[in-house]
Design a protein around this motif. Structure first.
Motif, PDB file in Angstrom:
ATOM      1  N   GLN A 111      23.605   6.512 -80.642  1.00  0.00           N
ATOM      2  CA  GLN A 111      23.198   5.644 -79.541  1.00  0.00           C
ATOM      3  C   GLN A 111      22.299   6.348 -78.533  1.00  0.00           C
ATOM      4  OE1 GLN A 111      26.748   3.974 -77.825  1.00  0.00           O
ATOM      5  NE2 GLN A 111      27.498   3.157 -79.767  1.00  0.00           N
ATOM      6  N   SER A 112      21.828   7.516 -78.901  1.00  0.00           N
ATOM      7  CA  SER A 112      20.962   8.275 -77.995  1.00  0.00           C
ATOM      8  C   SER A 112      19.678   7.503 -77.704  1.00  0.00           C
ATOM      9  CB  SER A 112      20.613   9.631 -78.618  1.00  0.00           C
ATOM     10  OG  SER A 112      19.626  10.302 -77.860  1.00  0.00           O
ATOM     11  N   PRO A 113      19.182   7.582 -76.462  1.00  0.00           N
ATOM     12  CA  PRO A 113      17.894   6.934 -76.145  1.00  0.00           C
ATOM     13  C   PRO A 113      16.705   7.670 -76.746  1.00  0.00           C
ATOM     14  CG  PRO A 113      18.721   8.130 -74.236  1.00  0.00           C
ATOM     15  CD  PRO A 113      19.800   8.192 -75.268  1.00  0.00           C
ATOM     16  N   ASN A 114      16.976   8.852 -77.325  1.00  0.00           N
ATOM     17  CA  ASN A 114      15.925   9.635 -77.968  1.00  0.00           C
ATOM     18  C   ASN A 114      16.057   9.579 -79.484  1.00  0.00           C
ATOM     19  OD1 ASN A 114      14.868  10.540 -75.493  1.00  0.00           O
ATOM     20  ND2 ASN A 114      16.377  12.186 -75.390  1.00  0.00           N
ATOM     21  N   ILE A 115      14.976   9.834 -80.168  1.00  0.00           N
ATOM     22  CA  ILE A 115      14.981   9.892 -81.629  1.00  0.00           C
ATOM     23  C   ILE A 115      15.645  11.198 -82.068  1.00  0.00           C
ATOM     24  CG2 ILE A 115      13.521  10.070 -83.681  1.00  0.00           C
ATOM     25  CD1 ILE A 115      11.442   8.389 -82.204  1.00  0.00           C
ATOM     26  N   VAL A 116      16.569  11.109 -83.025  1.00  0.00           N
ATOM     27  CA  VAL A 116      17.202  12.300 -83.595  1.00  0.00           C
ATOM     28  C   VAL A 116      16.969  12.284 -85.100  1.00  0.00           C
ATOM     29  CG1 VAL A 116      19.337  13.592 -83.914  1.00  0.00           C
ATOM     30  CG2 VAL A 116      18.958  12.335 -81.783  1.00  0.00           C
ATOM     31  N   VAL A 117      16.399  13.392 -85.610  1.00  0.00           N
ATOM     32  CA  VAL A 117      16.104  13.511 -87.043  1.00  0.00           C
ATOM     33  C   VAL A 117      16.619  14.859 -87.528  1.00  0.00           C
ATOM     34  CG1 VAL A 117      14.310  13.548 -88.811  1.00  0.00           C
ATOM     35  CG2 VAL A 117      14.027  12.101 -86.790  1.00  0.00           C
ATOM     36  N   MET A 118      17.285  14.858 -88.691  1.00  0.00           N
ATOM     37  CA  MET A 118      17.736  16.104 -89.302  1.00  0.00           C
ATOM     38  C   MET A 118      17.113  16.223 -90.687  1.00  0.00           C
ATOM     39  SD  MET A 118      21.609  17.477 -90.094  1.00  0.00           S
ATOM     40  CE  MET A 118      22.039  17.489 -88.361  1.00  0.00           C
ATOM     41  N   THR A 119      16.568  17.400 -90.992  1.00  0.00           N
ATOM     42  CA  THR A 119      15.953  17.648 -92.300  1.00  0.00           C
ATOM     43  C   THR A 119      16.544  18.903 -92.912  1.00  0.00           C
ATOM     44  OG1 THR A 119      14.159  19.078 -91.507  1.00  0.00           O
ATOM     45  CG2 THR A 119      13.794  16.698 -91.375  1.00  0.00           C
ATOM     46  N   ASP A 120      16.348  19.066 -94.231  1.00  0.00           N
ATOM     47  CA  ASP A 120      16.693  20.343 -94.849  1.00  0.00           C
ATOM     48  C   ASP A 120      15.543  21.322 -94.622  1.00  0.00           C
ATOM     49  OD1 ASP A 120      14.708  19.638 -96.647  1.00  0.00           O
ATOM     50  OD2 ASP A 120      16.095  19.034 -98.224  1.00  0.00           O
ATOM     51  N   THR A 121      15.648  22.511 -95.194  1.00  0.00           N
ATOM     52  CA  THR A 121      14.633  23.534 -94.933  1.00  0.00           C
ATOM     53  C   THR A 121      13.290  23.189 -95.566  1.00  0.00           C
ATOM     54  OG1 THR A 121      15.494  24.760 -96.851  1.00  0.00           O
ATOM     55  CG2 THR A 121      16.313  25.394 -94.661  1.00  0.00           C
ATOM     56  N   ASN A 122      13.276  22.229 -96.508  1.00  0.00           N
ATOM     57  CA  ASN A 122      12.022  21.792 -97.115  1.00  0.00           C
ATOM     58  C   ASN A 122      11.394  20.618 -96.367  1.00  0.00           C
ATOM     59  OD1 ASN A 122      12.172  23.674 -99.267  1.00  0.00           O
ATOM     60  ND2 ASN A 122      13.637  22.345-100.338  1.00  0.00           N
ATOM     61  N   GLY A 123      12.077  20.185 -95.327  1.00  0.00           N
ATOM     62  CA  GLY A 123      11.535  19.086 -94.541  1.00  0.00           C
ATOM     63  C   GLY A 123      11.954  17.712 -95.014  1.00  0.00           C
TER      64      GLY A 123
END
Length: 689
Positions: free
Chosen positions: A314-326
């Protein structure tokens, strides 16, 4: 049918409940569903005769104890023998004596009751023996408890039998065994929802309820009990010395017949036997404590994880998680909201999917070098949405490391700063407009004096040109009145002057008139007095008036001219000047079109929150490049030099709108047309940048 009705009436007068069926198949189905105490069965029945019905019932353990009296013809020995062979208990010959038939019915019912009592006692003994053997041999107390509840339901007709462990002072209990399934064990319940359990634990006395609908204690739980089909119940305390450690609960679907003393005594004995397995207090207490500790630990961990998950999701900001390859492993809801990509679409993809092509490749290179070295990176991206739109984001990217310090993932937290960027651009643009307005004011002061100095000699030129033209007309008439011989004796220069002089005077007159138009425009441009604000103006009417004035030009320029303006509130100002603005804008729009298929559209709206009306003049014409767009409101700047444009129309329009407290903005790209946006205050107060 008369005999049947008579027989039915006689049986009902004796206090029996009679269920009747004329068909063998239906009669068999009713016998199975109702389980009667005795069956009077005629041999001759449609679809399925009496012999087959009798054989079917006697072949099933559940129904073979029900006595069946066959009804047969007088002296029909063959059918009597056949009936006994099918399992019938007795027979009555037709026509029968009612007294004899009733006597036989009573006799067989008494025999069945005696048989049922003996069978019940046998089942009770067998059940108690099974429980006793289980107590001495079973290693798992839960197996013994399941044996107890199974024995109870085997002896007493019931929907469910359960054993619940509970504290007298607590609200939590555990279903340790249930006749529903052997798998039901250690099932936690809230005892507050079971008033019958609470009462038995408090009083330590058995509770027998033959009709729950007439028991005030059960009022809070009637809704659930109705759905489950429970109509009566018995609850017995399970005592450990002087302490109630649980209860045995028997729930039944019957309410017509009260629980008998034998059933109550059997449950009392059984509940006492159940105390043995629960006597292992330390096991039960250990289970309870471990369960509580496990529950609290799990609950705390789940709550922490839930809060963290909600904070990210529910964060007002974008949150993205990637692996080490992107490769993207997680995105939150804000990512979907901003980019238009769902989690299903984006998971496994690379963030390069969002590239707009307008962020320099070197910036991406610096980012990867920074985060791969284990450091944090901050910067801005200009990315592309799924629908093709663009957005700015301020990004913070950091590596995630395992306990050994190895980078396993990257997490980025991004803020959508598109509105901030646009706000800065709007502020810059408004400052430029303000500066431009100030420049126009300065120029206006200068041009006011110039207009006066130019106008005087220009009026003299126009006057002299008119006088010369009149004089020449007299000279021309004089020479035209002479004969050809006299005209031919004129010198050649005189002939040439006679020929060219009319054109020269017309050119002088045209040039002077052009100077006069320029001076008039400059005079309008240089006017410094604010527009009178006492006149009520309907802007919509002025636009339609401008359209009527220019209708010939509009028809020549486009086949697609549209005005879409709702009723707008009146403003105060100069209707003549505003109409001049609208005429100028429609004229410019028509001149910008390259063919009649291109459209012109004028729209309007009322922004109540800002107290303004907004007008848009949109065309699909040639459009303007950035340099032309920058200079479009400069005085004397024109793109229509070939058609006699003075370059003052837009500047004058801008000044008129400014005097009305409004704003005028241009938006345009080459080959994509132009949009002119005019904002006018309803109360005629000046709009601030």
């Amino acid at each position: 049918m008369i005999v049947i009705k008579t027989l039915r009436l006689a049986l009902e007068e004796e206090g029996y409940k009679v269920i009747f069926s004329e068909c063998g198949e239906k009669g068999l189905a009713k016998a199975r569903s109702e389980r009667p105490d005795l069956i009077l069965l005629d041999i001759m029945l449609p679809k399925m005769d009496g012999f087959k019905v009798c054989e079917a019932l006697k072949s099933e353990d559940e129904y073979k104890a029900i006595p069946i009296i066959m009804l047969t013809g007088l002296g029909d020995t063959e059918n009597i023998v056949k009936g006994f062979s099918a399992g019938a208990n007795d027979y009555v010959s037709k026509p029968f004596h009612l007294v004899e038939l009733l006597a036989r019915v009573k006799t067989h019912i008494r025999i069945k009751e005696t048989h049922d009592i003996l069978m019940e006692k046998e089942r009770e003994k067998s059940a108690l023996l099974d429980v006793s053997q289980s107590l001495s041999s079973a290693e798992d107390p839960c197996e013994t408890l399941f044996m107890i509840v199974s024995s109870v339901t085997g002896v007493i007709e019931s929907k469910r039998c359960s054993i619940v462990y509970a504290h007298t002072t607590g609200t939590t209990g555990w279903v340790m065994a249930s006749s529903d399934s052997k798998e039901v064990t250690q099932l936690e319940i809230n005892c507050n929802k079971y008033p019958e359990i609470q009462k038995v634990l408090e009083t330590r006395e058995p509770l027998v309820i033959n009709n729950i609908f007439q028991e005030p204690l059960m009022a809070p739980a009637l809704g659930v009990l109705k759905i489950s089909g429970v109509k009566s119940m018995m609850v017995f305390p399970i005592m450990l010395k002087d302490r109630a450690i649980g209860v045995l609960i028997l729930k039944s679907p019957k309410k017509e017949v009260m629980f008998c003393g034998r059933e109550i005594r059997f449950c009392l004995v059984t509940s006492n036997l159940a105390a043995g397995p629960l006597n292992n207090a330390y096991l039960v207490e250990k289970f309870h404590q471990e369960k509580e500790r496990e529950k609290e630990t799990r609950k705390a961990a789940e709550e922490q994880l839930r809060k963290l998950s909600l904070a990210i999701e529910q964060s007002p900001n974008i949150v993205v998680m990637t692996d080490t390859n992107g490769n993207i492993k997680y995105v939150n809801q804000k990512f979907t909201e901003i980019t238009g990509y769902t989690s299903k679409e984006i998971l496994g993809q690379n963030p390069r999917l969002l590239k707009s092509g307008k962020t320099p490749p070197k910036e991406y290179g610096r980012m990867w070098n920074t985060i791969n070295s284990g450091k944090e990176w901050r910067g801005e991206f200009y990315n592309k949405k799924k629908n093709g739109g663009f957005f700015w984001e301020s990004a913070y990217i950091a590596p995630i490391k395992n306990p050994e310090g190895k980078i396993t993932h990257f997490v980025s937290v991004k803020e959508d700063i598109t509105e901030k960027k646009l706000a800065k651009e709007r502020e810059k643009h408004q400052k430029e407009l303000l500066a431009h307005a100030n420049r126009l004011t300065s120029i206006g002061t200068l041009t006011a004096g110039i207009c006066h100095e130019i106008n005087n000699p220009n009026h003299l030129v126009m006057l002299c040109a008119s006088i010369i033209e009149n004089e020449w007309m007299q000279i021309d008439e004089f020479f035209n009145s002479r004969n050809d011989e006299e005209s031919g004796s004129l010198p050649q220069p005189v002939v040439r002057a006679l020929t060219n002089f009319p054109k020269l005077t017309r050119d002088i007159q045209t040039g002077a008139e052009r100077i006069e138009r320029i001076v008039a425009g400059m005079r309008d441009f240089s006017r410094l007095d604010p527009t009178a604000s006492g006149q009520e103006i309907q802007v919509k009417d002025l636009i339609f008036s401008a359209k009527d004035l220019l209708w010939s030009l509009i028809k020549e320029s486009t086949d697609h001219f549209k005005i879409d303006i709702p009723d707008l509130p009146a403003i105060k100002g100069d209707s003549q000047k505003l109409e001049q603005v609208f005429v100028n804008l429609i004229t410019n729009a028509c001149h910008s079109l390259t063919d009649a298929k291109k459209a012109i559209e004028i729209t309007g709206a009322h922004d109540k929150s800002r107290g303004v009306i907004i007008l848009q003049f949109r065309d699909e014409g040639k459009g303007m490049d950035s340099e032309t767009l920058r200079r479009v409101m400069e005085p004397f700047f024109t793109t229509k030099t070939d058609s006699g444009g003075t370059g003052l129309g837009v500047s004058i329009s801008f000044g008129i709108i400014k005097d009305h407290g409004g704003l005028m903005e241009y938006q345009s790209e080459p080959r994509k047309g132009t949009v002119v946006i005019i904002t006018l205050p309803v109360n005629c107060a000046k709009l601030r940048s």
